[in-house]
Design an enzyme around this catalytic site. Sequence first.
Site, mmCIF file in Angstrom:
data_model
loop_
_atom_site.group_PDB
_atom_site.id
_atom_site.type_symbol
_atom_site.label_atom_id
_atom_site.label_comp_id
_atom_site.label_asym_id
_atom_site.label_seq_id
_atom_site.Cartn_x
_atom_site.Cartn_y
_atom_site.Cartn_z
ATOM 1 C CE1 TYR A 20 6.349 30.307 -2.156
ATOM 2 C CE2 TYR A 20 8.207 29.072 -1.273
ATOM 3 C CZ TYR A 20 7.047 29.123 -2.030
ATOM 4 O OH TYR A 20 6.585 27.992 -2.642
ATOM 5 N N PRO A 73 4.622 17.919 0.539
ATOM 6 C CG PRO A 73 3.051 18.068 -1.180
ATOM 7 C CD PRO A 73 3.275 17.480 0.185
ATOM 8 C CB SER A 102 7.122 20.118 -4.354
ATOM 9 O OG SER A 102 6.593 21.130 -5.184
ATOM 10 C CD GLN A 124 2.563 18.905 -5.641
ATOM 11 O OE1 GLN A 124 3.721 19.318 -5.639
ATOM 12 N NE2 GLN A 124 1.595 19.508 -6.324
ATOM 13 C CE1 TYR A 126 0.300 22.615 -6.653
ATOM 14 C CE2 TYR A 126 2.636 23.099 -6.889
ATOM 15 C CZ TYR A 126 1.470 23.130 -6.142
ATOM 16 O OH TYR A 126 1.485 23.684 -4.893
ATOM 17 C CB THR A 152 -1.739 19.763 -5.388
ATOM 18 O OG1 THR A 152 -0.744 19.055 -4.645
ATOM 19 C CG2 THR A 152 -2.215 20.960 -4.584
ATOM 20 N NE ARG A 161 0.296 31.164 -1.375
ATOM 21 C CZ ARG A 161 1.031 30.252 -2.007
ATOM 22 N NH1 ARG A 161 2.344 30.412 -2.112
ATOM 23 N NH2 ARG A 161 0.477 29.189 -2.532
ATOM 24 C CE LYS A 216 -0.362 18.842 0.281
ATOM 25 N NZ LYS A 216 -0.395 20.228 -0.197
ATOM 26 C CB SER A 238 -4.415 19.628 2.753
ATOM 27 O OG SER A 238 -3.447 20.641 2.570
ATOM 28 C CG HIS A 240 -1.624 24.648 -0.780
ATOM 29 N ND1 HIS A 240 -1.777 23.824 -1.859
ATOM 30 C CD2 HIS A 240 -0.394 25.213 -0.918
ATOM 31 C CE1 HIS A 240 -0.699 23.889 -2.621
ATOM 32 N NE2 HIS A 240 0.158 24.720 -2.069
ATOM 33 N N GLY A 272 -1.586 20.529 7.999
ATOM 34 C CA GLY A 272 -1.867 21.910 8.403
ATOM 35 C C GLY A 272 -1.711 22.054 9.905
ATOM 36 N NE ARG A 275 3.702 24.365 12.715
ATOM 37 C CZ ARG A 275 3.213 23.981 11.522
ATOM 38 N NH1 ARG A 275 3.099 22.690 11.230
ATOM 39 N NH2 ARG A 275 2.868 24.865 10.616
HETATM 40 C C1 LIG Z 1 6.901 26.805 1.511
HETATM 41 C C2 LIG Z 1 5.786 25.881 1.141
HETATM 42 C C3 LIG Z 1 5.728 25.364 -0.130
HETATM 43 C C4 LIG Z 1 4.688 24.502 -0.469
HETATM 44 N N1 LIG Z 1 4.690 23.937 -1.724
HETATM 45 C C5 LIG Z 1 3.725 23.044 -2.035
HETATM 46 C C6 LIG Z 1 3.764 22.369 -3.276
HETATM 47 O O1 LIG Z 1 4.658 22.575 -4.086
HETATM 48 N N2 LIG Z 1 2.766 21.482 -3.542
HETATM 49 C C7 LIG Z 1 1.750 21.222 -2.661
HETATM 50 O O2 LIG Z 1 0.867 20.416 -2.944
HETATM 51 N N3 LIG Z 1 1.720 21.829 -1.454
HETATM 52 C C8 LIG Z 1 2.671 22.721 -1.125
HETATM 53 N N4 LIG Z 1 2.651 23.310 0.106
HETATM 54 C C9 LIG Z 1 1.629 22.923 1.099
HETATM 55 C C10 LIG Z 1 2.141 21.752 1.952
HETATM 56 O O3 LIG Z 1 2.242 20.580 1.196
HETATM 57 C C11 LIG Z 1 1.211 21.454 3.138
HETATM 58 O O4 LIG Z 1 -0.113 21.306 2.683
HETATM 59 C C12 LIG Z 1 1.259 22.503 4.247
HETATM 60 O O5 LIG Z 1 2.512 23.143 4.319
HETATM 61 C C13 LIG Z 1 0.948 21.843 5.584
HETATM 62 O O6 LIG Z 1 0.889 22.781 6.581
HETATM 63 P P1 LIG Z 1 2.071 23.058 7.643
HETATM 64 O O7 LIG Z 1 3.144 23.787 6.901
HETATM 65 O O8 LIG Z 1 1.381 23.911 8.641
HETATM 66 O O9 LIG Z 1 2.524 21.751 8.205
HETATM 67 C C14 LIG Z 1 3.681 24.187 0.470
HETATM 68 C C15 LIG Z 1 3.754 24.717 1.760
HETATM 69 C C16 LIG Z 1 4.796 25.556 2.106
HETATM 70 C C17 LIG Z 1 4.857 26.080 3.507
#
Ligand SMILES: Cc1cc2nc3c(=O)[nH]c(=O)nc-3n(C[C@H](O)[C@H](O)[C@H](O)COP(=O)(O)O)c2cc1C
Length: 345
Positions: A20, A73, A102, A124, A126, A152, A161, A216, A238, A240, A272, A275
Amino acid sequence: MTHDFEARAAELLGPGAHGYFAGGAGDEVTLRDNVAAWDRFALLPRVLVGVEHRDTSVTLLGRERPHPFLVAPMAYQLEAHPDGETGTARAAAATGSIMVLSSQTTTDPRQVAAAAGPADRWFQLYVYRDRGLSHDLVAAAREGGYEALVITVDFPFGGRRERTERSGFTLSHPPFVDGLAGPRSLAERHAMHDPSLSWDDVAAFGEASGLPVVLKGVLNPADAVRAVDAGVAGIVVSNHGGRQLDTVLSGADALGPVVEAVDGRLDVLVDGGVRRGWDAAKALALGADAVMVGRPVLWGLACEGEAGARRVLEQLVDELDGTLGLLGCPRAHDLDASHVARRPT
Ligand SMILES: Cc1cc2nc3c(=O)[nH]c(=O)nc-3n(C[C@H](O)[C@H](O)[C@H](O)COP(=O)(O)O)c2cc1C
């Protein structure tokens, strides 16, 4: 070190939770490209400029920040470690990073705020079919002293997924938004989102919150211009974390055209695949005002709780500081297009 956490987290978390957190949509083309895209940009240093004193600070939503990193988030952090969202909040506070909490937090936003103390924090949002749930969240964010509302906009419903579908992952910790009553399967949870969300709703939630709004999930320059017209304070370029529509453009590649289109009329963040500190330097050189970091913080949290998340953020800031020195641009504020080039392929 950040990469050690990633490998260790994969061992520590069961395949369900790890799939996940780590996974993306479809064939995960965008998930991989998010990371690879930063490497397609090369840094172009200047020399003999005197780099003894360096300054990683940036300006975001009109305020000076010690560095450009925010914690993206991320939902369900108690599934990663018992420290959960409060651990991340403390790690963010200790490193001068803004945590974006989040809507799918497994901890009450007011409790997370208390853990963060006086540190800056954003919330953040939803937008759910049950608009009452979203309005309750906005109220909790206001009570918790959150300073910006990150709506978002790339999640009208959940992406495909496949890792999560295969593992059948279900939540063991109920999200705060619906307490014990809500569904535990991700497919059911994703169906709670309101696919009719539109530009009119942005204004309405902005007014209801009284907070500056950041959108976002913008990739298209035309939407970035629309966001300027809507009067929002910022946007996050982004996809996501590659979790919604597979094969969309990476954050790194989408950034430049968006920056050009908005022409300084609002703040631009990007996420995104960030690292390393030098990825953030490239983002700033391409015109971003700040960057969000997602999974690396989660891997730190999963391995060592609050301390692990803090180490990840400290390393990013330290790497950015080193990058400014070796790049011959001692002030993050001065990074610009002259410091970055497309790597020849
Ligand atoms: C496990 C997980 C949960 C996430 N949950 C949310 C969320 O609740 N709301 C949201 O706007 N983005 C969510 N995202 C997206 C992140 O905010 C973000 O855009 C993304 O993880 C950035 O990429 P990176 O993980 O490569 O740094 C989630 C990402 C991951 C990996």
